[in-house]
Design a protein around this motif. Sequence first.
Motif, mmCIF file in Angstrom:
data_model
loop_
_atom_site.group_PDB
_atom_site.id
_atom_site.type_symbol
_atom_site.label_atom_id
_atom_site.label_comp_id
_atom_site.label_asym_id
_atom_site.label_seq_id
_atom_site.Cartn_x
_atom_site.Cartn_y
_atom_site.Cartn_z
ATOM 1 N N ARG A 68 0.695 -1.231 0.082
ATOM 2 C CA ARG A 68 0.024 -0.095 0.272
ATOM 3 C C ARG A 68 1.048 1.191 0.162
ATOM 4 N NH1 ARG A 68 -3.599 0.659 5.701
ATOM 5 N NH2 ARG A 68 -3.847 2.739 4.318
ATOM 6 N N GLY A 69 0.495 2.420 -0.757
ATOM 7 C CA GLY A 69 1.281 3.571 -0.949
ATOM 8 C C GLY A 69 1.463 4.263 0.466
ATOM 9 N N GLY A 106 1.338 1.041 -4.158
ATOM 10 C CA GLY A 106 -0.206 1.428 -4.400
ATOM 11 C C GLY A 106 -0.305 2.932 -4.033
ATOM 12 N N ALA A 107 -1.288 3.276 -4.078
ATOM 13 C CA ALA A 107 -1.877 4.638 -3.957
ATOM 14 C C ALA A 107 -2.925 5.103 -3.051
ATOM 15 C CB ALA A 107 -1.771 5.280 -5.252
ATOM 16 N N GLY A 108 -3.448 4.277 -1.902
ATOM 17 C CA GLY A 108 -4.480 4.422 -1.273
ATOM 18 C C GLY A 108 -5.782 4.022 -1.633
ATOM 19 N N ALA A 109 -5.975 2.688 -1.627
ATOM 20 C CA ALA A 109 -7.258 2.130 -1.882
ATOM 21 C C ALA A 109 -7.326 0.679 -1.244
ATOM 22 C CB ALA A 109 -7.381 1.877 -3.426
#
Lengths: 179, 450
Positions: free
Chosen positions: B124-125, B165-168
Amino acid sequence: MEKKIEFSEESMAVVQRLINRYPKGRQKSALLPVLHVAQAEFDGWLSAPVMDYVASILEIAPIEVYEVASFYSMYNLKPVGKCVLEVCRTSSCWLMGSEDIVKHLEKKLHIKDGETTADGMFTLKTVECLGSCGTAPMLQCGADFYENLTLEKVDTLVDKLKADGERKVYTKDQKVNLD
Amino acid sequence: MGKKLLLNHIDVPGIETLNVYQQQGGYTALKKALSSMTTDQIVEEVKTSGLRGRGGAGFPTGMKWSFLAKPEGVPRYLVCNADESEPGTFKDRYLMEKIPHLLIEGMIVSSYALGANTSYIYIRGEYFYVARILENAIAEAYAAGLLGKNILGSGFDLDLYVQIGAGAYICGEETALLESLEGKRGNPRIKPPFPAIAGLYGCPTVVNNVETIAAVVPIVNEGGAAYAATGIGRSTGTKLISASGHINNPGVYEIELGLPVEEFIFSEEYCGGIKNGRKLKAVVAGGSSVPILPADLILKTANGEPRLMSYESLADGGFATGTMLGSGGFIVMDEDTSIVKNLWTFARFYHHESCGQCSPCREGTGWMEKIIHKILHGHGTLSDVDLLWDLQAKIEGKTICPLGDAAAWPVASAIRHFRHEFEEFVNKGHHIKDVRHYYRLNHLPEPVGA
């Protein structure tokens, strides 16, 4: 002052490395990490021209970038302050008093959740679980986690970040010592 | 003191470095696998071990591996799910931060077993700094010939990369994760086909949680049978539990499955009891998605037997009186906690994290959040509680991925076990200011009478 939208040599090298991680023709896979690089380089947010630039580098249509940028919560589609204070608000942090942290920051910075201070220094944002439940309450600023927060620690943090004056980005650890 | 298989060397200074990790016996599983085991033997050992997916679903790992299609000339992929986002869960972060080479060794052994020559760790980001720790460890492994071409002279090649990642939250669902890894929105895919047939880039893919892959290391070292001898019944081995909330010693604990819940909460070795001498009110035992249980039901099953930390014991009684082990995100609440308000943070979470593909989830999570908020501020009616019950039942099982279920279960269990608290809020009257604020914030017409 209009900044030219082009990655620095250093960032371009990072982007190339990222693209090389995927099989030939699958360079789109690098989109998420490349957007992080872009956001860090271009003032902490992704403008349409920046996203178009990323699309041209990855040889994909701009819409493929827009739809991704708007889906993930870590990409800012509007300008933000130099320090985005992301306070976790989900269960464990709430149990340990995250609401007090948010209220305290709202009062201290004279802004509401989601707003930016007039001097462009801070943006306050409440976010969902960041995986610091055992060290709650917490906030994230750039790549750095600040955990086991108290109101005093929050004061210290805000003062130090302000004195520092640097933009904090996800791609770089810049943790401030609160002790 | 229970047996430890993953975190036994966690306190050794410098364990995050390759040198110290090797001094403590690290990479012996890799050497053993490459020099004396066939790929099928490793899969068999994992099957024998009874290891079950540690991300939350608890699906037998060996079986998942054996489903992997192996068509000629098509690459296969192993993807590690490090998108840890289930509220209450922080075990993978701890493992990756403290002992990154354990995951990397597990990735190399598992990739060898599955015949993958390129593998990814999708993290995860928000865990950017953890990704950097992993990348440093990976660089060390490349330099030592543990990654890259012809690993340890075995002829096996592997490239291992970290993807940010970028927050999901939804990207923790394996098909959404694969979409994200391909540079797209994290929308879960319709299954079948399962990733074992058509996963990353349409190629056969296995997606496993961080802890699952780490557990492959002791399984190869000591054998699947030895692993299966740890734990209880079909809950073999150890599990990392993330303990948080109103307890004296929050943190990550490796427990042998079968440990009594009461011991876990009250013993000094683990949670150390409830903070400030208060009483235990409720526990969410396996991350936000699993049903919440009141103190009496988390400590003992409906039959009066001691509840154990295992897949079977926690699920005893079904959803009527039981819950799930899930991801092991153990959130403890004391007697002063408002169950309705805690539920609202969950409902807000799922509304925020719904990907929007399926109407029941996209719309339903938002409605649940609004109704709970309304009740919370004394603006609800008794029929709203029934409406909420009705609503969650219309989301569960009606969506492409399990996020719908995950959003419904906390609501259902809160009403099932704590209905009186909802009614109390209904009867207590209004906190008008908050209600107005909320309606304005959401651009809703203010309700009559507010």
